[in-house]
Design an enzyme around this catalytic site. Structure first.
Site, short mmCIF file in Angstrom:
data_model
loop_
_atom_site.label_atom_id
_atom_site.label_comp_id
_atom_site.label_asym_id
_atom_site.label_seq_id
_atom_site.Cartn_x
_atom_site.Cartn_y
_atom_site.Cartn_z
CG HIS A 291 -0.74 -0.15 2.32
ND1 HIS A 291 -0.09 1.04 3.22
CD2 HIS A 291 -0.06 -1.00 3.40
CE1 HIS A 291 0.52 1.10 4.56
NE2 HIS A 291 0.19 -0.77 4.52
CG ASP A 303 3.15 0.51 7.79
OD1 ASP A 303 2.11 -0.02 6.83
OD2 ASP A 303 2.31 -0.03 8.63
CD GLU A 337 -2.92 -1.54 5.46
OE1 GLU A 337 -3.74 -2.48 6.54
OE2 GLU A 337 -2.74 -0.45 5.51
CD GLU A 338 -1.64 1.83 7.99
OE1 GLU A 338 -2.30 1.69 8.52
OE2 GLU A 338 -0.26 1.76 7.88
CG ASP A 365 0.93 -3.98 4.85
OD1 ASP A 365 2.08 -2.61 5.00
OD2 ASP A 365 -0.35 -3.60 4.68
CG HIS A 466 1.05 2.31 12.56
ND1 HIS A 466 -0.43 2.06 13.51
CD2 HIS A 466 0.67 1.79 10.92
CE1 HIS A 466 -1.03 0.89 11.88
NE2 HIS A 466 -0.44 1.21 10.90
ZN LIG Z 1 1.01 -1.72 6.85
#
Ligand SMILES: [Zn+2]
Length: 510
Positions: A291, A303, A337-338, A365, A466
């Site tokens: 993503h 990520d 995606e998130e 991912d 994140h």
């Molecule tokens: Zn991800």
């Protein structure tokens, strides 16, 4: 999680990435060894060429560096995301891929704004004690003046459920479930706010879903239950969760929370796709990607910048080597995606009519640490019962893997992946795990498309993703190159070989 411990990395609930287990040792338990066979022999020479090219690849890391340092994080709805989308399409065109397009998808635009949290009492020499916090994605904000309220500390949902509503009403619920892997941690993050609101809480703070204890808060999405009031919610560092726990034992703890978080109008964005057209069966497609969106902190390096750039480098090097698979090999940078999954659904809608032509889907991912092998989802089915949903597996873990319980067709497909994994022995990635996937391919996996993912040691992924710390320096070039090799060998063989894998039809939701 039940035994044998299976890494199930095919979450499709638009949280971050995976259902992971706390220790990489547990992943080893479910791993099956590679098995050499006719497929191994047939592709040995091509695989050697691919792995040599991947071991020297600079295209992937160069592109990842640009994405991280010059575009930066790219939350859905932001101009940075759409800059990344346009740049990604240009990158595919320059690499010589065919049919490069941006497949439209409307994405939400959640804006964090200013935010802070502090302990007002017990008093610390008249100074509020600042909490290390990050608001959760999709959270509502507080009133402008913030919320000041006493906290009620619980470890678990069971503890929350055991409390009378009177003791929760008007308070800020603070959860610290500890660290028992991302499946559990992200469940408190995604559903904790509505469960607290159902009992009258005015806000929710949750220990970050991470094993890393370094005063680093981890954001991630939440999902409101539409039947409950929407209350503001934020993640706090593990240390601050422990501090509140200790203080709450001694008396009343009061916290002030201020968050400007809000939603703006949805924004037009899209998935970037490009192809190496198949030489004999161009309508049949193996899709590989990750993503392109990220959270609004750090650089989205692990990520999932590393996922899309490893996939890009893998497809580019196959093209550069002049290898022409019989089926089409499609590269996809999915969007949103998130915090929504709009890209995965748009992709599904674009292929659903001829879903049988989607012969396999592979998503990276889980970060770019050293690969251990290939994850391929085969779940033995109890006759007459459907496969467990992603949400069930998040709560309970995947069903135990038992090779003997597989159908002959599943066994043969699993053996095919074991034969492909034998080609990855030079990079130490010659294991096969009985589950692998990603959120973006979840919607097509639910329709029966075979689901795969690289499985890495994942020692640090949940330390970084994140967070502000998800930056380029966390991506080790040697490991990243091995990931590129794994993706390229696996998808090239899947796109070229005679037979096909079988899918598991994992339902997206309960
Ligand atoms: Zn991800």
């Amino acid at each position: 999680m039940p035994s044998p411990k299976v890494l199930l990395s095919l979450l499709s609930v638009a949280t971050a990435a995976v259902l992971a287990l706390p220790a990489s040792a547990q992943r080893e338990g479910s791993a099956q060894p590679a098995v050499s066979g006719p497929i191994t022999a047939k592709y040995q020479a091509d695989a050697s060429k691919i792995l040599a090219a991947a071991a020297a690849d600079n295209d992937g890391y160069t592109a990842l560096t640009y994405l991280c340092d010059h575009i930066g994080n790219r939350n859905s709805g932001t101009p940075q995301l759409n800059t990344a989308v346009q740049w990604g399409a240009e990158l595919m065109r320059k690499a010589g891929l065919e049919n490069v397009t941006v497949q439209p998808a409307m994405v939400p635009h959640w804006v964090r704004g200013h935010e802070s949290a502090e302990i007002l009492s017990p008093d610390l020499h008249g100074m509020p004690r600042k909490l290390h916090m990050l608001g959760l994605g999709m959270s509502v904000g507080t009133p402008a003046q913030g919320i000041t309220a006493p906290v009620i500390f619980v470890h678990t949902f069971d503890e929350l459920d055991a409390l009378p509503p009177d003791s929760i009403k008007g308070k800020i619920v603070v959860y610290n479930p500890g660290w028992h892997g991302y499946g559990v941690g992200s469940l408190y993050r995604t559903t904790g706010a509505s469960r607290a609101a159902a009992k009258g809480a005015v806000a929710m703070l949750v220990r970050s879903a991470t094993g890393l204890v370094e005063q680093t808060p981890h954001t991630g999405t939440l999902r409101y239950d539409e039947k409950q009031p929407k209350i503001p919610a934020a993640a706090i560092s593990p240390e601050d969760a422990l501090l509140i726990e200790r203080l709450a034992k001694d008396g009343t703890v009061s916290v002030h929370l201020q968050m400007d978080a809000h939603q703006e109008a949805d924004v037009q964005s899209g998935n970037v796709v490009g192809e190496i057209r198949g030489s004999e069966k161009p309508n049949e497609v193996v899709v590989l990607g990750g993503h392109i969106d990220s959270w609004d902190v750090g650089q989205g390096a692990q990520d999932d910048g590393s996922g899309i750039m490893a996939a890009y480098a893998a497809v580019k090097l196959i093209h550069d080597l002049g290898l022409k698979p019989k089926r089409t090999l499609r590269l996809a940078f999915w969007v949103n995606e998130e915090n929504g999954g709009a890209g995965g659904r748009a992709y599904r809608d674009s292929v659903a009519k001829n879903i049988k032509d989607q012969v396999a889907a592979m998503e990276m991912d889980d970060g770019a640490e050293a690969p251990l092998g290939i994850g391929y989802t085969v779940i033995a089915r109890t006759p007459g019962r459907r496969a467990p949903s992603m949400q069930q597996m998040m709560r309970q873990g995947p069903p135990p893997f038992n090779m003997d319980a597989l159908t002959p067709e599943q066994k043969q497909a699993f053996n095919t992946v074991q034969q492909i994994a034998a080609l990855l022995q030079p990079i130490g990635a010659d294991k096969v795990f009985p589950a692998g996937g990603g959120s973006d391919i979840g919607p097509i996996v639910a329709l029966g498309v075979p689901s795969l993912a690289p499985i890495t040691v994942a020692e640090h992924y949940f330390d970084w993703h994140h967070t502000e710390a998800d930056t380029l320096d966390k991506v080790n070039l040697a490991d990243f190159r091995k990931d590129i090799g794994l993706l390229a060998v696996t998808t090239f063989v899947l796109a070229d070989m005679d037979g096909q894998l079988v899918g598991a039809k994992i339902p997206d939701m309960d």
